[in-house]
Design a protein around this motif. Structure first.
Motif, PDB file in Angstrom:
ATOM      1  N   PRO A 102      -7.372  -3.322  -5.319  1.00  0.00           N
ATOM      2  CA  PRO A 102      -6.377  -2.776  -4.385  1.00  0.00           C
ATOM      3  C   PRO A 102      -6.960  -1.546  -3.668  1.00  0.00           C
ATOM      4  N   PRO A 103      -6.437  -1.186  -2.486  1.00  0.00           N
ATOM      5  CA  PRO A 103      -5.286  -1.828  -1.837  1.00  0.00           C
ATOM      6  C   PRO A 103      -5.674  -3.133  -1.138  1.00  0.00           C
ATOM      7  N   ILE A 104      -4.655  -4.018  -1.027  1.00  0.00           N
ATOM      8  CA  ILE A 104      -4.851  -5.312  -0.373  1.00  0.00           C
ATOM      9  C   ILE A 104      -3.959  -5.345   0.863  1.00  0.00           C
ATOM     10  N   GLN A 105      -4.524  -5.896   1.956  1.00  0.00           N
ATOM     11  CA  GLN A 105      -3.775  -5.898   3.216  1.00  0.00           C
ATOM     12  C   GLN A 105      -3.962  -7.233   3.922  1.00  0.00           C
ATOM     13  N   LEU A 106      -2.873  -7.765   4.481  1.00  0.00           N
ATOM     14  CA  LEU A 106      -2.895  -8.998   5.279  1.00  0.00           C
ATOM     15  C   LEU A 106      -2.653  -8.626   6.746  1.00  0.00           C
ATOM     16  N   ARG A 107      -3.519  -9.150   7.623  1.00  0.00           N
ATOM     17  CA  ARG A 107      -3.337  -8.906   9.062  1.00  0.00           C
ATOM     18  C   ARG A 107      -3.421 -10.227   9.805  1.00  0.00           C
TER      19      ARG A 107
END
Length: 812
Positions: free
Chosen positions: A742-747
């Motif tokens: 982490p951190p994990i991010q979706l774009r």
């Protein structure tokens, strides 16, 4: 020998004929007619001692005195000769031949030097006089031979015997081609027959040499008809002299007379042909034409053999002393056909120049067979030279020279001079053809390596220009490229390979391919340039080992500018290796150069490259260029930058107009170096096209991510793409939770026809696709992503990584 009577002062032994020898009586007489010098031999002739004559009037030495019948020298005459009656001291009358020269001393005093030969050996009646001609023939240092009416050898002197290593007895009765087999011998025999038929002397600027001798061994040849007392031609005398020493000096003097004529000043074949014609008319000939073979021979292949049969030529240049060049019935640019066995074809087949007179049967046959040759008789041409244009083992064409205004025919030295000038022109034309061929090949190669069309992308509006060098240096290695990257980003590249020609273009192609390969793995600009620097060092080392030309051919000194633009953040990341920085035009119209650390040119190694990142407003203009744009020969670089800034700052409806305006402002003539220009207008992807979702490191958020993606696609009107997108999001998020940090991010990014799914985490470990076996629990996720997405990959950041998948929306 004449016996002189005894006179006062003459010694008795001088009256003995057995001791008498030839002598020359000399005296000097002033302009006023006073004897100023008197030689001992003059005393022998007239009996006067010097003390008795010097100071006396020369008229007192004349037997008949000075009257109206006496010979007189005209004013301004420098030499006089004739028979004069002289008075001997004892009163006798002596008629002697005198030769007088007017001579002026360095002090400006003029006087006459008078000489008279007494009892000359070889006068009629001398016991050996008849044998003198025989001695002169046999012992002459020249090559002498006599051929009868059947052109068979009758006499040969020692020079011919020694040169051909044959005695007169061995050669007697043979024709010249049988004595010395050679094409020149055939031509010489043809000229001998012509001399027998016409009774006119013939000349050859050719070599007669024995079998096995080199081409440098030989003589220039003259052929003179020999007549009997009734005037009938009975034989022909061949005389040849060595073309070395004083002959070479004379030829150089002839060549110096036209040294001011410049031939081959350009790489234009037609212009070179015109310069050849201009150099020879009127200095050498009254008219000249230059014809090139049609079709032209291949540059890289020597002539396959002698030209035979009709020959087609294209008239390339004409020059005449007469207005309008009436001798040439064929206009420049038109073609003509010379028939077989005509003098032009004979000269082309022989590969050397030849002189022709109108009485030559070959010329008469040419005029009779070819209506295009009627100009010979109509213009009054009486002498012609045919000289092939040959260079590099290739026959390129023919130059024809003629005389009709001046009466003397062409001589061997004229042919030599024509061949020298024609060779200059032929070499220049051959080089021009090679240059044109290599230039075309290089241009074709470079055009094939440069982008044919710019790729579709939404981040930037693009326009470009490429101009090759307009000088003889040839095409260089400038290039540009536009490379779509992940995340809707775009890379702009401009580079300049050192050198010109095919090797520079080939090196450019290798570097462009390397840049695209490195860009495809999403390397930052500074790292990309570092890898490119290493590649050039290796290329240079390899080529240095192969042919010793590593530095230039390998690309050491190449410059490069690499720019990455992100339309989501509007950030512009730039690094450069010895290349000029890009220019930026703000939406308000201000122009400035980006402050980018220069970095060393590629191939030097050991020094790092630095990156600068700036944020550009939407509708900003980026201008990338090579240094050829800023280095015109008529002003310095500061003036060039000012001109470029002014051109960029002016409002324009399209980027094509911007390119044209910049080139017009900076290049008033063909550039000395290649010019590459790449202009881009920035666009931005706003929040309505980009959505971001932060995710926790919990497997339960995978379903939340799928729902979020589906809802967003519905909002964008892309429901039909939801199924594939759900699968991609599920696999990418699952991999990030399982293997990342982490951190994990979706774009999600929505371009015109593309949907991009990106999942980022803080781990630097990149996933690798592998083949899963039947009972393996994992290993199929990335394979599924690769099958569903149009493209996918991994992009590293200073902290963490991003795995992205791009799918096409065409058809949805």
């Amino acid at each position: 020998m004449e016996r002189l009577p005894t006179s006062p002062g003459e010694r008795p032994e001088e009256t003995n004929a057995s001791h008498e020898s030839a002598y020359t009586a000399t005296a000097t007489i002033s302009e006023q007619g006073i004897v100023t010098e008197w030689s001992e031999d003059a005393r022998r002739l007239l009996g006067y001692l010097p003390s008795e004559v010097v100071g006396m009037s020369a008229a007192q030495l004349l037997a008949d005195g000075v009257d109206d019948a006496a010979p007189r020298i005209a004013p301004g005459q420098e030499r006089w000769s004739g028979t004069v009656a002289l008075r001997h001291r004892d009163g006798r009358r002596l008629e002697r031949g005198l030769l007088a020269h007017r001579w002026t001393s360095t002090g400006g005093t003029a006087k006459w030097f008078v000489v008279s030969a007494v009892a000359v050996a070889g006068e009629p009646g001398a016991p050996w006089g008849e044998r003198l001609n025989e001695w002169a023939f046999t012992q002459s240092p020249c090559f002498l031979a006599v051929f009868d009416e059947d052109v068979r050898l009758v006499r040969a002197n020692a020079g011919m015997e020694h040169t051909l290593s044959l005695t007169e007895a061995e050669m007697r009765g043979l024709r010249l081609p049988e004595i010395a087999p050679d094409p020149v011998s055939d031509e010489t025999e043809r000229k001998m027959r012509l001399a027998l038929e016409t009774g006119e002397p013939q000349y050859l600027d050719a070599f007669i040499r024995p079998t096995g001798a080199s081409a440098e061994y030989g003589w220039a040849t003259s052929l003179a008809p020999l007549r009997d007392p009734d005037g009938r031609v009975r034989a022909v005398c061949l005389a040849a002299h060595d073309r070395t020493g004083i002959e070479v000096e004379r030829q150089q003097l002839l060549l110096s007379n036209v040294s001011g004529a410049r031939i081959g000043t350009t790489m234009d074949m037609a212009r070179t042909a015109e310069e050849l014609a201009d150099a020879t008319v009127p200095r050498l000939a009254d008219f000249a034409v230059v014809d090139m073979l049609e079709p032209p021979p291949r540059v890289d292949e020597p002539s396959s053999g002698p030209l035979t049969g009709p020959v087609t030529v294209r008239r390339t240049a004409v020059r005449s002393v007469l207005e309008g060049s009436p001798e040439s019935r064929i206009a420049v640019g038109e073609t003509a056909v010379h028939p077989a066995l005509s003098p032009p074809v004979e000269s082309l087949a022989a590969g050397r120049g030849a002189v022709y007179g109108t009485a030559d049967p070959a010329v008469a046959r040419w005029v009779a067979e070819d209506p295009g040759a009627t100009w010979i008789s109509e213009s009054g041409t009486h002498s012609m030279m045919m000289v092939p244009l040959r260079a590099g083992g290739i026959t390129l064409g023919l130059a024809v020279f003629g005389r009709h205004q001046r009466g003397e025919p062409f001589q061997p030295e004229d042919l030599w001079l024509a061949e020298e000038l024609t060779t200059r022109a032929a070499v220049s034309i051959h080089n021009a053809r090679r240059f044109t061929r290599e230039h075309t090949t290089t241009m074709t190669l470079q055009r094939s390596l440069l982008p044919q069309t710019l790729p579709h992308q939404t981040a930037l509006e693009i326009a470009s220009r490429y101009l090759p060098a307009g000088t003889d240096a040839g095409v260089g290695g400038d290039w540009f490229d536009v490379i779509p990257l992940s995340g809707a980003r775009v890379a702009l590249v401009v580079g300049d390979v050192v050198g010109h020609g095919i090797r520079a273009a080939a090196t450019m192609g290798r570097l462009r391919t390397a840049v695209r390969t490195l860009a495809d793995v999403d390397l930052p600009p500074d790292e990309l340039l570092t890898h490119l620097d290493d590649l050039i060092i290796h290329l240079s080392a390899d080529e240095a080992d192969r042919d010793g030309a590593g530095e230039t051919a390998g690309g050491i000194g190449t410059t490069c500018l690499y720019v990455v633009y992100d339309p989501v953040t509007r950030s512009c990341t730039v690094a450069r290796a010895g290349h000029p920085p890009p220019a930026v035009v703000s939406p308000e119209g201000s122009v400035y150069l980006l402050d980018v650390p220069p970095g060393p040119p590629l191939g030097l190694g050991g020094l790092p490259f630095e990156t600068v990142e700036v944020e550009l407003p939407e509708d900003s203009i980026l201008a990338l260029y090579t240094d050829g744009l800023l280095q015109p020969r008529d002003h310095d670089i500061d003036d060039a930058l000012d001109s470029m800034f002014v051109a960029l700052s002016q409002p324009a409806s399209t980027l094509e107009t911007v390119c044209d305006r910049v080139l017009t402002a900076l290049l008033t003539h063909p550039p000395d170096d290649d010019v590459a220009l790449l202009v881009a207008r920035t666009r931005a992807l706003h929040s309505d096209k980009v959505v971001v979702l932060d995710l926790s490191s919990d497997p339960s958020v995978v379903a939340q991510a799928r729902r979020h993606a589906t809802d967003q696609l519905t909002a964008w009107g892309l429901e039909e793409a939801s199924f594939v997108t759900e699968l991609l999001v599920s696999e990418l998020v699952t991999n990030a939770i399982r293997y990342g940090q982490p951190p994990i991010q979706l774009r999600l990014i929505h371009e015109d026809s593309t949907l991009i799914c990106e999942v980022s985490d803080a781990s630097n470990t990149a996933p690798h696709m592998r083949r899963a076996r039947i009972f393996d629990e994992g290993g199929r996720g990335l394979l599924l992503v690769a099958q569903l997405a149009q493209r996918w990959g991994t992009r590293h950041a200073p902290i963490g990584k991003t795995i992205w998948a791009e799918q096409s929306l065409v058809g949805y």
